[in-house]
Design an enzyme around this catalytic site. Structure first.
Site, PDB file in Angstrom:
ATOM      1  N   GLY A 533       0.746  -1.388   0.090  1.00  6.05           N
ATOM      2  CA  GLY A 533      -0.247  -0.045   0.207  1.00  6.05           C
ATOM      3  C   GLY A 533       0.854   1.231  -0.122  1.00  6.05           C
ATOM      4  N   GLY A 536      -0.380   9.093   1.819  1.00  2.21           N
ATOM      5  CA  GLY A 536       0.367  10.385   2.083  1.00  2.21           C
ATOM      6  C   GLY A 536       1.595  10.402   3.030  1.00  2.21           C
ATOM      7  CE  LYS A 539       7.364   3.566  -3.209  1.00  2.00           C
ATOM      8  NZ  LYS A 539       8.340   2.861  -4.087  1.00  2.00           N
ATOM      9  CB  VAL A 540       2.205   0.195   3.734  1.00  2.00           C
ATOM     10  CG1 VAL A 540       1.975  -0.964   4.996  1.00  2.00           C
ATOM     11  CG2 VAL A 540       1.821   1.414   4.283  1.00  2.00           C
ATOM     12  CE  LYS A 554       1.690   4.871   8.313  1.00  2.00           C
ATOM     13  NZ  LYS A 554       0.393   5.408   8.609  1.00  2.00           N
ATOM     14  CG  ASP A 653      -7.450  10.827   6.853  1.00  2.00           C
ATOM     15  OD1 ASP A 653      -8.331  10.980   5.746  1.00  2.00           O
ATOM     16  OD2 ASP A 653      -6.230  10.165   6.371  1.00  2.00           O
TER      17      ASP A 653
END
Length: 875
Positions: A533, A536, A539-540, A554, A653
Site C-alpha cells: 500500500g 500520504g 509506502k507500506v 510504514k 481521516d
C-alpha cells in the site's frame, strides 16, 4: 477425371475446414445463450442461429403469463424483411407477464427484444400496443412507454440492452399500459452473456443501444459480428453540407490488423469496422483549416446521459505521428490530441477505442452532434478518420420496476415468508425474555455497589510491547527512549522526545523502538515487491520479524506531505490505546532521520481494496454481511476513541482505505496521523486547520473549522454508502449527477429507492428491512449540521440492528428506538472518569488534578460500559 474430381473435392473440403478454423478462432461462445421465437410452436432458423419455440426449454426458461396468446401474422405481412421468419409470430400479454431465464454466469449480458406490430386476424391491436407497454427486469425499467422508434408500425424494431446481471435468474416482465383491452407483446427475445469488460465505464447502469454505426463502411449483419450486433452505415447521419464545407471519403484496408494486448478485441468490434473508415481530406492540395471537421447528427432523447464509444484504427497513415485528432460531442471535448500511433507503441493499423460519458444530452431538438477533426488549425494529410461509433443511453431512473416471478419461485417465496414469520415471532419473544432478565440483573447489581466492578481485563497489566518478548541475534536487542540520544530522532528535532511508555506502577517499560538494521533485513532493504500500500505518509511493506511475527512497515517518504508531527501523534496515541477494532502499533524506528512505524499485519488489506480492487486487479467480492460487520467494527473502534476517555480522540481521516481487514475479516481503524484531541467537557468543539481526505471531510468542519466527534460520524456515513455501492466517493468520470456518491446516495435514499444503487453483486442478498435501516443510518450520519447527526454509540447500535434485521430474526424496522435503548442500557460513568482527559499534544493522560489516571493508560482501558452496550444484541 474421377481423380481430378476427388482432388477438387478434397481441396474444397480443406478450404471449408480452414475457413471454419479461422472463424472459430474469432468466435465467442457465451455460457448463457437463450434465443426465443415468441409465440411460435416450432424452432425458427435465423441466419446461422436457431431461435427456439418459447415453450421448448422449460428447465431454463419459464413463461409466467396468466393471460397470454400466441398469434401469427397475416399472409404477406412480413414479406420483404430480413429475418422475416422471426416476425411471423408473437406472444401477446393481456396482463403483466414474464420470461425468467436461469443464469449460469453472473455478469454482463445482452438482452435484445424484437418487435413488429403486424396485422393479424385476431382482435389484438398490436399497433396501439406498440405505444403503450412497459418492460422491466428485477433491477431497472427498460421501456416505460412502448417502442422508442417512431416508425414502429411499419418496420421491425430491435431494442438492445447491456445488463449487469447479479442474480441466478433474470426476469423480464411485460406490462400492458393501455386502456381496457390493452396488451403488450414481443416477437423474439435474446439473452446471452458477454465479456464483463465489454463496457465498464457506465458502472452497473443498464445501457440501451441507440446507434451503432460502421463509419465509412458497409452495414454489418449480426452473423458477421462475434456478438451478433448489427452495424448501420453512417451516410444518413453524416452532415454533407455544413458551414465547415468539409470533404470526406470512404477508405478500405486490405492488410492485416495489428490487434495489441489491452486494446480492442474482436468482441469489441469486428474486423469489418476497423478495416473501413471515413477520412477528412484536403482539396486541390491546399492545407486544411482546422475548423473543417466531419460532423454526424444522431437522434437521441434529451435530458438523458449517454456513453459514446469511438472506434479508431489508423489505416491511412504512412508513418507514426502523422495522424492526430480531436473529437467533440455537442460542445463537450471528448478526445484531445489523440495520437493513435503513440497509443499503439508506434504501430499502425491497430484497433482501439475511446469512451466518453456525456452527463446529459440537453439539446432541445433531440439531436446529438459528433465532431471529429484535426488537432491544429493548419495540417496536412492525413487529417482525421473515424472507423465506428456506438451511442448508448444510460438508464438511471425510469419509474418503478414490475416483476412477475415464475410460479414455482413465487410459491417458494410465500412458503419462506410464512416460515420466517413463525420463526421470527418465536425469536422475538425469546429476545424479549432474555433482555428482561439482563436488565433485571443490571438493576440488582447496581443496588449492591456504587459502581460496576472492574473486569478482569481492566485489572490486567498495561499492554506490554512485543520488543521485550522477541529474540534477535547480536548485541543489545533494543534500547529505551531514555538512553537514546534525543538528537538522533527526527521527532526530537521537531520539538520533543517521544516519552517512554509507563506501567501502571509508574515504572518505565521497554520502548517500542526498533533498530533500523532489523527493519532493513525484514523488508529486504525495502524491496518494492513487498509494497502492499501507499498513502500520504509513504509506502507500506509486508515484512516478517526474526521471530516470525508478520508486520506492516510504514516508511515515511521524503516527498511525504506528512511529517514528524503525524509520526509522533500516531506513536503516542496507539501506545496508549488498545482495542480489538484499532490497528495495534508494534513499534517504530527513528534512526538515521528515518520515520518508520510497525503495525500488526492485516492480511486482507483495506476495505476499499476489497470493494473495488487494488492496482487494477478485480476485488474479491465481500458479501453484504461481511460489509455490515466491517462497518460496524469500524464504528466500534471509533466509539472507543470517542468515549474511552473524557476528552475524546477524533480520528479526522476516516475512509475506506483506513479501515483494514485481518485474516478473519475483522475491521480495524488505522492511520492516526491526523488524529486530534476533541473538546473538553465544558467546550463544544476545537478550532483547528481543516485536514482530511477529499470526499470524506465533514462540510460543516470545512466551513467553520470547528472540529467535533460528529465529524468522524459524517466520514463514517460516507464509508457506509461506499460499502453499499462499491464505487469511489468522487468519480469525475461519471455523469454529473452520479459523480459525488454522497449526493447520489442521498438522492435515492430521499426517494425511498436506495436499492437502485446497491452493488449488483450483493443486491439479491440484501433484505429490504435491513436496507431501509442502513439507509436511514447513513442519511443521519450525513446530515448537514453536526448537531443533527447521531453520536457514534447510536451508529454502533443502528448497525447492529441492521445486522439483526439482515439475519431475519423476527425484528421489524420500527421495533427499537435505537438512541433511547442505548442510553437506557449504558451504566452511569464513575465520577473520576468524568474528570479525566487526554492531552493530544503530549500524549499524557491526567485527571482533573494532574495525577495520572492508570485506568486509561491500561492496555484494556475500554470499560465494561462499551461492551455491555455493543453486545446487548448478542446476549
Amino acid at each position: 477425371m474421377a481423380g481430378i474430381a476427388k482432388l477438387r473435392s478434397a481441396s474444397g473440403a480443406l478450404v471449408v475446414m480452414a475457413a471454419f478454423i479461422v472463424c472459430g478462432a474469432t468466435a465467442y461462445t457465451p455460457e448463457d445463450n437463450y434465443l426465443l421465437s415468441c409465440g411460435s410452436s416450432v424452432d425458427t432458423p435465423v441466419g446461422a442461429r436457431l431461435f427456439l419455440a418459447d415453450g421448448s426449454n422449460p428447465g431454463a426458461v419459464t413463461l409466467t403469463s396468466p393471460e397470454s396468446a400466441a398469434v401469427k401474422a397475416s399472409p404477406g405481412t412480413v414479406s420483404g424483411f430480413r429475418d422475416a421468419e422471426l416476425y411471423r409470430t408473437a406472444r401477446v400479454f393481456a396482463a403483466p407477464s414474464s420470461y425468467a431465464f436461469a443464469i449460469r454466469r453472473q455478469g454482463r449480458h445482452f438482452l435484445r427484444l424484437h418487435f413488429f406490430p403486424f396485422e393479424n386476424g385476431d382482435s389484438y391491436d398490436l399497433a396501439a400496443a406498440a405505444r403503450a407497454f412497459k418492460v422491466s427486469t428485477q433491477d431497472a425499467v427498460l421501456l416505460d412507454s412502448g417502442l422508442p422508434s417512431p416508425n414502429a408500425s411499419s418496420w421491425p424494431v430491435v431494442v438492445e440492452f447491456l445488463l449487469d446481471v447479479a442474480r441466478d435468474t433474470l426476469v423480464v416482465t411485460f406490462v400492458p399500459l393501455g386502456a381496457d383491452g390493452g396488451v403488450a407483446f414481443v416477437n423474439a427475445v435474446e439473452v446471452f452473456s458477454v465479456p464483463d469488460d465489454l463496457l465498464t465505464k457506465a458502472g452497473a447502469f443498464p445501457l440501451q443501444t441507440v446507434h451503432r454505426v460502421n463509419v465509412g463502411g458497409p452495414a454489418v449483419a449480426p452473423d458477421d459480428d462475434p456478438l451478433w450486433r448489427e452495424w448501420a452505415i453512417d451516410w444518413p447521419s453524416l452532415l454533407h453540407s455544413t458551414v465547415t464545407d468539409a470533404v470526406t471519403r470512404e477508405v478500405r484496408y486490405n492488410g492485416p490488423l495489428n490487434r495489441l494486448p489491452g486494446q480492442a478485441t474482436v468482441t469489441d468490434a469486428p474486423d469489418a469496422v476497423y478495416t473501413t473508415a471515413r477520412e477528412l481530406v484536403l482539396t486541390n492540395g491546399s492545407t486544411m483549416d482546422g475548423m473543417k471537421q466531419m460532423v454526424w447528427n444522431f437522434d437521441v432523447d434529451a435530458q438523458s446521459a449517454y456513453l459514446i464509444r469511438f472506434h479508431f484504427c489508423d489505416i491511412v497513415g504512412k508513418a507514426p505521428g502523422q495522424l492526430r485528432m480531436n473529437a467533440y460531442v455537442d460542445d463537450s471535448p471528448a478526445i484531445q490530441d489523440l495520437d493513435l500511433a503513440a497509443d499503439g507503441g508506434g504501430a499502425l493499423a491497430f484497433p482501439c477505442y475511446k469512451d466518453f460519458v456525456l452527463p446529459t444530452a440537453s439539446v432541445a431538438s433531440g439531436k446529438l452532434a459528433v465532431w471529429v477533426g484535426p488537432w491544429e488549425n493548419e495540417i496536412v494529410m492525413p487529417a482525421a478518420i473515424l472507423n465506428g461509433i456506438e451511442i448508448m443511453k444510460m438508464h438511471q431512473s425510469a419509474g418503478s420496476v414490475v416483476v412477475v416471478e415464475p410460479a414455482s419461485r413465487a410459491a417458494r417465496s410465500r412458503l419462506a415468508v410464512i416460515a420466517g414469520s413463525v420463526c421470527g415471532a418465536f425469536a422475538f419473544v425469546s429476545i424479549a425474555v432474555a433482555l428482561a432478565i439482563v436488565l433485571r440483573k443490571k438493576k440488582k447489581g447496581r443496588t449492591t455497589e456504587e459502581q460496576p466492578k472492574p473486569t478482569q481485563a481492566q485489572l490486567s497489566m498495561p499492554w506490554m510491547p512485543l520488543l521485550g518478548r522477541i529474540s534477535i541475534p547480536g548485541p543489545s536487542s533494543f534500547t529505551t527512549a531514555s538512553n537514546t540520544p534525543a538528537a538522533a530522532s527526527p521527532v526530537a528535532a521537531a520539538g520533543a522526545a517521544i516519552p517512554s511508555p509507563v506501567s501502571a506502577a509508574g515504572a518505565a517499560i521497554p520502548s517500542y523502538r526498533f533498530p533500523f538494521a532489523v527493519l532493513q533485513e525484514a523488508t529486504r532493504n525495502f524491496d518494492d515487491s513487498l509494497v502492499v500500500g501507499q498513502g500520504g505518509f509513504g509506502k507500506v511493506y509486508a515484512a516478517e520479524l526474526p521471530d516470525g511475527t508478520k508486520v506492516a512497515v510504514k516508511r515515511a517518504s521524503p516527498e511525504s506531505r506528512q511529517g514528524a508531527r503525524e509520526f509522533r501523534t500516531e506513536i503516542e496515541l496507539l501506545s496508549g490505546l488498545r482495542h480489538r477494532h484499532l490497528v495495534s502499533l508494534v513499534g517504530y524506528c527513528d534512526e538515521r532521520e528515518e520515520m518508520i512505524l510497525l503495525y500488526e499485519f492485516m492480511e486482507h488489506g483495506s476495505l476499499r481494496s476489497r470493494l473495488y480492487g487494488r492496482g487494477g486487479a478485480p476485488a474479491r467480492v465481500l458479501s453484504w454481511t461481511q460489509r455490515l460487520e466491517a462497518c460496524a467494527g469500524a464504528a466500534r473502534g471509533l466509539l472507543y476513541l470517542h468515549t474511552a476517555i473524557a476528552k475524546p480522540v477524533i480520528h479526522r481521516d476516516v475512509k475506506s482505505s483506513n479501515i483494514l481487514l485481518d485474516g478473519e475479516l475483522t475491521a480495524k481503524v488505522a492511520d492516526f496521523g491526523l488524529s486530534r484531541g476533541g473538546p473538553e467537557l465544558d467546550e463544544t468543539h476545537v478550532s483547528t486547520v481543516v485536514k482530511g481526505s477529499f470526499g470524506y471531510v465533514d462540510p460543516e468542519y470545512c466551513r467553520t473549522r470547528k472540529l467535533t466527534a460528529k465529524s468522524d460520524v459524517y466520514s463514517l456515513g460516507v464509508v457506509l454508502l461506499e460499502a453499499l455501492c462499491a464505487r469511489p466517493v468522487v468519480d469525475p468520470r461519471m455523469p454529473k449527477p452520479m459523480a459525488n456518491l454522497v449526493e447520489w446516495g442521498l438522492h435515492w435514499q430521499g426517494r425511498g429507492e436506495l436499492e437502485k444503487i446497491v452493488d449488483r453483486r450483493i443486491a439479491a442478498t440484501v433484505r429490504p428491512a435491513a436496507l431501509r435501516k442502513y439507509g436511514e443510518t447513513a442519511a443521519r450520519c450525513l446530515t448537514e449540521r453536526g448537531a443533527d447527526r447521531p453520536a457514534m454509540e447510536d451508529v454502533v447500535w443502528s448497525l447492529q440492528f441492521v445486522m439483526r434485521l439482515q439475519e431475519g430474526d423476527g425484528l421489524d424496522f420500527s421495533d427499537v428506538n435505537s438512541l433511547k435503548m442505548v442510553t437506557e442500557l449504558r451504566p452511569p460513568t464513575p465520577a473520576h472518569h468524568q474528570r479525566s482527559g487526554v492531552d493530544c499534544e503530549t500524549g499524557s493522560v491526567e485527571d482533573g488534578d494532574g495525577v495520572p489516571d492508570d485506568d486509561y493508560t491500561d492496555a484494556s482501558s475500554m470499560r465494561g460500559t462499551f461492551w455491555q452496550m455493543v453486545n446487548v444484541g448478542r446476549k
